[in-house]
Motif scaffolding. Sequence first.
Motif, PDB file in Angstrom:
ATOM      1  N   UNK A   1      73.641   0.937 -25.158  1.00 20.01           N
ATOM      2  CA  UNK A   1      73.664   0.027 -26.324  1.00 20.01           C
ATOM      3  C   UNK A   1      74.006   0.941 -27.529  1.00 20.01           C
TER       4      UNK A   1
ATOM      5  N   UNK B   1      72.831  -4.770 -35.502  1.00 17.97           N
ATOM      6  CA  UNK B   1      73.401  -4.790 -34.248  1.00 17.97           C
ATOM      7  C   UNK B   1      73.109  -6.192 -33.475  1.00 17.97           C
ATOM      8  N   UNK B   2      71.949  -6.747 -33.774  1.00 20.59           N
ATOM      9  CA  UNK B   2      71.481  -8.031 -33.129  1.00 20.59           C
ATOM     10  C   UNK B   2      71.980  -9.197 -33.875  1.00 20.59           C
TER      11      UNK B   2
ATOM     12  N   UNK C   1      66.416  -2.880 -34.776  1.00 23.03           N
ATOM     13  CA  UNK C   1      65.648  -3.198 -33.527  1.00 23.03           C
ATOM     14  C   UNK C   1      65.962  -2.543 -32.449  1.00 23.03           C
TER      15      UNK C   1
ATOM     16  N   UNK D   1      65.417  -5.850 -28.303  1.00 22.05           N
ATOM     17  CA  UNK D   1      65.997  -7.122 -28.901  1.00 22.05           C
ATOM     18  C   UNK D   1      65.187  -8.389 -28.640  1.00 22.05           C
ATOM     19  N   UNK D   2      64.523  -8.330 -27.416  1.00 21.23           N
ATOM     20  CA  UNK D   2      63.783  -9.269 -26.799  1.00 21.23           C
ATOM     21  C   UNK D   2      62.372  -9.655 -27.369  1.00 21.23           C
TER      22      UNK D   2
ATOM     23  N   UNK E   1      61.495  -7.816 -30.112  1.00 24.16           N
ATOM     24  CA  UNK E   1      61.786  -7.388 -31.787  1.00 24.16           C
ATOM     25  C   UNK E   1      60.979  -6.320 -31.953  1.00 24.16           C
TER      26      UNK E   1
ATOM     27  N   UNK F   1      62.730 -10.465 -21.346  1.00 20.40           N
ATOM     28  CA  UNK F   1      63.824 -10.918 -20.350  1.00 20.40           C
ATOM     29  C   UNK F   1      64.799  -9.720 -19.627  1.00 20.40           C
ATOM     30  N   UNK F   2      65.122  -8.907 -20.629  1.00 16.13           N
ATOM     31  CA  UNK F   2      66.227  -7.950 -20.017  1.00 16.13           C
ATOM     32  C   UNK F   2      65.460  -6.873 -19.532  1.00 16.13           C
TER      33      UNK F   2
ATOM     34  N   UNK G   1      66.677  -3.171 -19.960  1.00 16.03           N
ATOM     35  CA  UNK G   1      67.959  -2.727 -19.611  1.00 16.03           C
ATOM     36  C   UNK G   1      68.596  -2.332 -21.003  1.00 16.03           C
ATOM     37  N   UNK G   2      68.161  -3.075 -22.226  1.00 12.52           N
ATOM     38  CA  UNK G   2      68.999  -2.444 -23.448  1.00 12.52           C
ATOM     39  C   UNK G   2      67.964  -1.602 -24.205  1.00 12.52           C
TER      40      UNK G   2
END
Lengths: 103, 469
Positions: B119, B125-126, B375, B378-379, B381, B411-412, B415-416
């Motif tokens: 990332x 970036x969002x 952020x 991302x999920x 926030x 949900x990720x 991972x990010x």
Amino acid sequence: MFRSLRSDGAPKVTLTINGQEVTAAAGQSVWSAMALTGQSVTRRAALSGENRSAYCAMGVCFECMVIIDGLPNQQACLHRVAEGMTVTTQNITQDCEAENAGP
Amino acid sequence: MQALDCAIIGAGPAGMTAAIELSKGGAKVAVLDRGTRAGGQIYRAAAASPLPNTSALGPDYQAGAELIAAFERTDLTHFASSDAWHLGDDGRVLFSHLGETHELHCREMLLCPGAMERPMPIPGWTLPGVMTAGAAQVMLKSDATVAEGAVFAGSGPLLYLIVAQYLRLGVPVTALVDTTPRQNYLNAAPLLPRALRQAGQLKKGIALLREIRSAGIPQYRFAENLEVLGQNKAKGLRFTSGGQIREIAAETIFLHHGVQPNLNMTRAMDLAHRWNPQQLCWQVETDAFGQTSIQHISAAGDGAGIIGADGARIAGRLAALNILHRLGRLSEADRNRQATPGIAKLAAMAPFRAFIDRLYHPANALRLPQNPDTLVCRCEEQTLADLREGFNQGARDPNALKSLTRCGMGPCQGRQCGHMVTGLLSQWRAEPTEAVGYYRLRSPQRLLTLDELSRFQAVPAPTHAEAAE
Ligand SMILES: Cc1cc2nc3c(=O)[nH]c(=O)nc-3n(C[C@H](O)[C@@H](O)[C@H](O)COP(=O)(O)OP(=O)(O)OC[C@H]3O[C@@H](n4cnc5c(N)ncnc54)[C@H](O)[C@@H]3O)c2cc1C
Ligand code: FES
């Protein structure tokens, strides 16, 4: 601007993206069908309501979650288009969750 | 009933090569991949490209079609469009296929989940319109979809490869903003002599850079302070280069600064991991044959530490030889004899990899967020400032920070944000990454609907007699 390099003549399917009827090459991802029709907002962030769109296109960021045929949280980059499919931007913000949870 | 000898997760170069070798050795193999066709990242759609002509993608890509053909001729079960979301050390695999849950049992498991891009949490970036360079690759390979007038920003071979592919296809590129720090060239220089033993690879890389240069697109070097401009969507990129602040307008910005192993599978299985300081990422610990801290679970390819596609093929074959030995189908002496050339080849490739790792070592300012409002998660926030607040309140490790802030709970499944959180905590605690650790992960490794769980199918193919308990 997204553009397709596919040669014409590939079989097509018709689907609906946010109420707009579009044709897309069979076998293509829902995300690229959205991108090619200029509908690149996949979801709204739950807290801020900010627009989000596909980031990784390979299934690891979950930014591309849309509603497909009524099912929420579907990753547009991993799903393939299908005839008659309905795709909508996922708009599950905290506000509407609260509303849904109401009596 | 007869047992399935080995389940392989991932049909990229590592998984495909392993499957061919295992099947050749007489093992009953099943390969799962969430893709509709085998190929993995590098050879995505190589056997069935939607592009009129794949020559623009380069000979490496075209070579993938041969491996895929060999894989498809092999006697094995390939579960395509199958997303594995639970792997148990009891040999149980649960996966989703077309909205249904399936179950299979195996004696040996080989994890080949490949890599994802690191990332790049720069401000903005969002915003819609910001994607990874790998995303550009995926769209090109599987859907023949390209973005015109994009800015590519970052560093590393995969970034230059996609820019060259775009240019060969006549897709206009607005600019290449290269963030490789000046210092990296100096740091990498001492490793060059040994890397030169793999002169072919080096030549390939230099030819790629030359090709981009001669295309005449604007290029900026040693770029810093990147920031995506725009309110509701990306409008451009601001950065400093050559002592000047520059702004380039673009609707699409592709970011990239290297790849890291897909961690969620190996982490959710509680396998031992180590921090790789050269590649700045976690990787599962394995021996020379890919065997992990749980004996009957092996890992190979970029999912077990970044070694590239050629390395992934070799690692896949080595893992297969060892699994054949463990299944009693190959003596230890035969395993070792057949493995010798592969082990030697991997060792010969290492100096070039070390050179590339040092040259394209990601800048900390791009790997970790710098702006309090950026952020991280991302999920859910969660910004850098939110996480710092959580740390100040006493959350010292990734799991504590997760429960306090919800960072990594979306949900990720981290991972990010996972690597960023490890990096930030290590900075704030002034302690090494290993001391900080990573999120504790559990199955399921993806979002599941109850509806899907209710549609449950055991794979009728050979079930594992012993695992039936
Ligand atoms: C987006 C992207 C593009 C890349 N493009 C190139 C390139 O053009 N050239 C190059 O040299 N290198 C490329 N790479 C680097 C890549 O890592 C290669 O080195 C190579 O593909 C690694 O091979 P592999 O077999 O280890 O894994 P991969 O090729 O990544 O294969 C792993 C496979 O596992 C599957 N998988 C992962 N998790 C699951 C799960 N839970 N359930 C089911 N299936 C799963 C994935 O769908 C994938 O097909 C790319 C990497 C990325 C992330
Ligand atoms: S775009 Fe990242 S998961 Fe679909």
